[in-house]
Scaffold this motif. Structure first.
Motif, PDB file in Angstrom:
ATOM      1  N   PRO A   9      60.735  33.274 -25.995  1.00 39.16           N
ATOM      2  CA  PRO A   9      61.943  33.376 -26.569  1.00 39.16           C
ATOM      3  C   PRO A   9      62.515  32.728 -27.249  1.00 39.16           C
ATOM      4  CG  PRO A   9      61.811  31.957 -24.518  1.00 39.16           C
ATOM      5  CD  PRO A   9      60.701  32.997 -24.568  1.00 39.16           C
ATOM      6  N   LEU A  11      61.538  32.679 -30.605  1.00 39.91           N
ATOM      7  CA  LEU A  11      60.652  33.633 -31.726  1.00 39.91           C
ATOM      8  C   LEU A  11      61.427  34.633 -32.659  1.00 39.91           C
ATOM      9  CD1 LEU A  11      57.180  33.720 -29.977  1.00 39.91           C
ATOM     10  CD2 LEU A  11      58.240  31.943 -31.983  1.00 39.91           C
ATOM     11  N   ARG A  17      65.302  29.384 -37.316  1.00 31.89           N
ATOM     12  CA  ARG A  17      65.262  27.756 -36.291  1.00 31.89           C
ATOM     13  C   ARG A  17      64.293  26.417 -36.399  1.00 31.89           C
ATOM     14  NH1 ARG A  17      60.585  29.829 -31.140  1.00 31.89           N
ATOM     15  NH2 ARG A  17      61.350  27.804 -30.207  1.00 31.89           N
ATOM     16  N   TYR A  22      58.415  25.611 -37.756  1.00 28.65           N
ATOM     17  CA  TYR A  22      58.142  26.976 -37.721  1.00 28.65           C
ATOM     18  C   TYR A  22      57.579  27.436 -38.446  1.00 28.65           C
ATOM     19  CZ  TYR A  22      58.522  25.833 -32.779  1.00 28.65           C
ATOM     20  OH  TYR A  22      58.844  25.508 -30.987  1.00 28.65           O
ATOM     21  N   ASN A  73      52.152  34.989 -27.266  1.00 28.26           N
ATOM     22  CA  ASN A  73      53.217  33.844 -26.841  1.00 28.26           C
ATOM     23  C   ASN A  73      54.485  33.457 -26.313  1.00 28.26           C
ATOM     24  OD1 ASN A  73      54.428  30.967 -28.319  1.00 28.26           O
ATOM     25  ND2 ASN A  73      54.346  31.836 -30.675  1.00 28.26           N
ATOM     26  N   ALA A  75      56.471  31.419 -25.801  1.00 29.60           N
ATOM     27  CA  ALA A  75      57.220  30.228 -26.969  1.00 29.60           C
ATOM     28  C   ALA A  75      57.503  29.347 -25.127  1.00 29.60           C
ATOM     29  CB  ALA A  75      58.034  30.954 -27.426  1.00 29.60           C
ATOM     30  N   ALA A  76      58.789  29.302 -24.778  1.00 25.11           N
ATOM     31  CA  ALA A  76      59.099  27.693 -23.956  1.00 25.11           C
ATOM     32  C   ALA A  76      58.465  28.325 -22.910  1.00 25.11           C
ATOM     33  CB  ALA A  76      60.314  27.823 -23.889  1.00 25.11           C
ATOM     34  N   THR A  78      56.116  29.324 -21.973  1.00 26.30           N
ATOM     35  CA  THR A  78      54.373  28.746 -21.654  1.00 26.30           C
ATOM     36  C   THR A  78      54.579  27.789 -20.544  1.00 26.30           C
ATOM     37  OG1 THR A  78      53.988  29.176 -24.324  1.00 26.30           O
ATOM     38  CG2 THR A  78      52.524  27.187 -23.083  1.00 26.30           C
ATOM     39  N   HIS A  79      55.182  27.154 -20.403  1.00 30.08           N
ATOM     40  CA  HIS A  79      55.150  25.487 -19.620  1.00 30.08           C
ATOM     41  C   HIS A  79      56.431  25.637 -18.640  1.00 30.08           C
ATOM     42  CE1 HIS A  79      54.691  24.737 -23.992  1.00 30.08           C
ATOM     43  NE2 HIS A  79      55.309  25.257 -24.717  1.00 30.08           N
ATOM     44  N   HIS A  99      50.162  30.146 -30.494  1.00 26.00           N
ATOM     45  CA  HIS A  99      51.426  29.571 -30.575  1.00 26.00           C
ATOM     46  C   HIS A  99      51.299  29.051 -32.046  1.00 26.00           C
ATOM     47  CE1 HIS A  99      51.822  28.341 -26.765  1.00 26.00           C
ATOM     48  NE2 HIS A  99      51.070  28.237 -26.520  1.00 26.00           N
ATOM     49  N   LEU A 100      52.393  29.334 -33.334  1.00 29.17           N
ATOM     50  CA  LEU A 100      52.720  28.638 -34.167  1.00 29.17           C
ATOM     51  C   LEU A 100      52.090  26.866 -34.101  1.00 29.17           C
ATOM     52  CD1 LEU A 100      55.644  30.620 -34.769  1.00 29.17           C
ATOM     53  CD2 LEU A 100      54.344  31.269 -35.944  1.00 29.17           C
ATOM     54  N   SER A 101      52.877  26.305 -33.995  1.00 32.22           N
ATOM     55  CA  SER A 101      52.830  24.649 -34.182  1.00 32.22           C
ATOM     56  C   SER A 101      51.933  24.329 -32.996  1.00 32.22           C
ATOM     57  CB  SER A 101      54.033  24.328 -33.435  1.00 32.22           C
ATOM     58  OG  SER A 101      54.217  24.327 -31.481  1.00 32.22           O
ATOM     59  N   VAL A 103      51.057  22.686 -30.722  1.00 28.10           N
ATOM     60  CA  VAL A 103      51.599  22.210 -29.153  1.00 28.10           C
ATOM     61  C   VAL A 103      50.899  21.077 -28.385  1.00 28.10           C
ATOM     62  CG1 VAL A 103      53.243  24.263 -28.597  1.00 28.10           C
ATOM     63  CG2 VAL A 103      50.770  23.993 -27.986  1.00 28.10           C
ATOM     64  N   ARG A 106      52.297  17.685 -29.278  1.00 26.11           N
ATOM     65  CA  ARG A 106      53.592  17.774 -29.657  1.00 26.11           C
ATOM     66  C   ARG A 106      54.372  16.704 -28.364  1.00 26.11           C
ATOM     67  NH1 ARG A 106      56.622  22.916 -31.066  1.00 26.11           N
ATOM     68  NH2 ARG A 106      58.906  22.015 -30.937  1.00 26.11           N
ATOM     69  N   ARG A 110      55.046  19.806 -23.314  1.00 21.15           N
ATOM     70  CA  ARG A 110      54.165  21.073 -24.092  1.00 21.15           C
ATOM     71  C   ARG A 110      53.011  20.926 -23.865  1.00 21.15           C
ATOM     72  NH1 ARG A 110      58.030  23.548 -27.638  1.00 21.15           N
ATOM     73  NH2 ARG A 110      59.943  21.777 -28.058  1.00 21.15           N
TER      74      ARG A 110
HETATM   75  C1  DQA Z   1      55.542  27.821 -29.416  1.00 29.58           C
HETATM   76  C2  DQA Z   1      55.772  26.202 -28.848  1.00 29.58           C
HETATM   77  C3  DQA Z   1      56.373  26.439 -27.250  1.00 29.58           C
HETATM   78  O1  DQA Z   1      56.514  25.002 -27.183  1.00 29.58           O
HETATM   79  C4  DQA Z   1      57.505  26.624 -27.720  1.00 29.58           C
HETATM   80  O2  DQA Z   1      58.692  26.508 -27.225  1.00 29.58           O
HETATM   81  C5  DQA Z   1      58.591  27.727 -28.762  1.00 29.58           C
HETATM   82  C6  DQA Z   1      57.345  28.279 -29.523  1.00 29.58           C
HETATM   83  C7  DQA Z   1      54.815  27.945 -31.067  1.00 29.58           C
HETATM   84  O3  DQA Z   1      54.395  28.740 -31.196  1.00 29.58           O
HETATM   85  O4  DQA Z   1      54.426  27.092 -31.330  1.00 29.58           O
HETATM   86  O5  DQA Z   1      59.276  28.747 -28.218  1.00 29.58           O
HETATM   87  O6  DQA Z   1      55.121  28.292 -28.190  1.00 29.58           O
END
Ligand code: DQA
Length: 144
Positions: A9, A11, A17, A22, A73, A75-76, A78-79, A99-101, A103, A106, A110
């Motif tokens: 979600p 992405l 965003r 990102y 990935n 995204a949210a 994940t957690h 993960h782009l960032s 995590v 953070r 996460r």
């Molecule tokens: C993410 C990191 C997740 O915590 C976040 O919810 C995302 C993007 C990343 O690619 O860094 O939506 O997966």
């Protein structure tokens, strides 16, 4: 070899965003980069993005016996998603989490990755390059 790249979600909102986290490039840019890398490295790549947990679970199930490996990935999700973890375990395909960032540096919420428990490797904090590193890793280990 055939690799399925799954994105969770929000992405699809890349470029809009939180660009300070990102980056400024769009989701289309990410897709183009992955397809180009796949083409240049003889990897057949399929990319699927959804904002819906069940759609991601369905796509993972469809990967059974149709692809050689998965890059995800979540995204949210994940957690939060035990369903995605269970789907990855069910198909038992080699999987890499991206993960782009970074995590790990953070928020506390996460710090848990359910999907990551079914992945043999995680790339984080490398931006778009993480996907290419994941493709390179899978090609090196499972390429045919
Ligand atoms: C993410 C990191 C997740 O915590 C976040 O919810 C995302 C993007 C990343 O690619 O860094 O939506 O997966």
């Amino acid at each position: 070899m055939k690799v399925l790249v799954l994105n969770g979600p929000n992405l699809n909102m890349l470029g809009i965003r939180e660009p300070e986290i990102y980056g400024a490039q769009t989701y289309k840019d990410l897709e183009n980069l992955i397809y180009e890398y796949g083409h240049a490295n003889q990897i057949q790549v399929e990319i699927f993005q959804s904002n819906h947990e069940g759609a991601l679970v369905d796509r993972i199930q469809q990967a059974y016996h149709t692809v050689d490996a998965i890059i995800i990935n979540p995204a949210a999700y994940t957690h939060t998603s035990v369903a995605i973890l269970d789907a990855l375990k069910a198909v038992s395909l080699p999987a890499v989490e991206v993960h782009l960032s970074d995590v790990s540096s953070r928020e506390a919420f996460r710090q848990v990755s359910y999907a990551g428990m079914a992945c043999e490797k995680t790339m984080m904090g490398q931006g778009f390059d993480g996907y290419l590193q994941a493709l390179a890793y899978l090609k090196e280990k499972y390429g045919k």
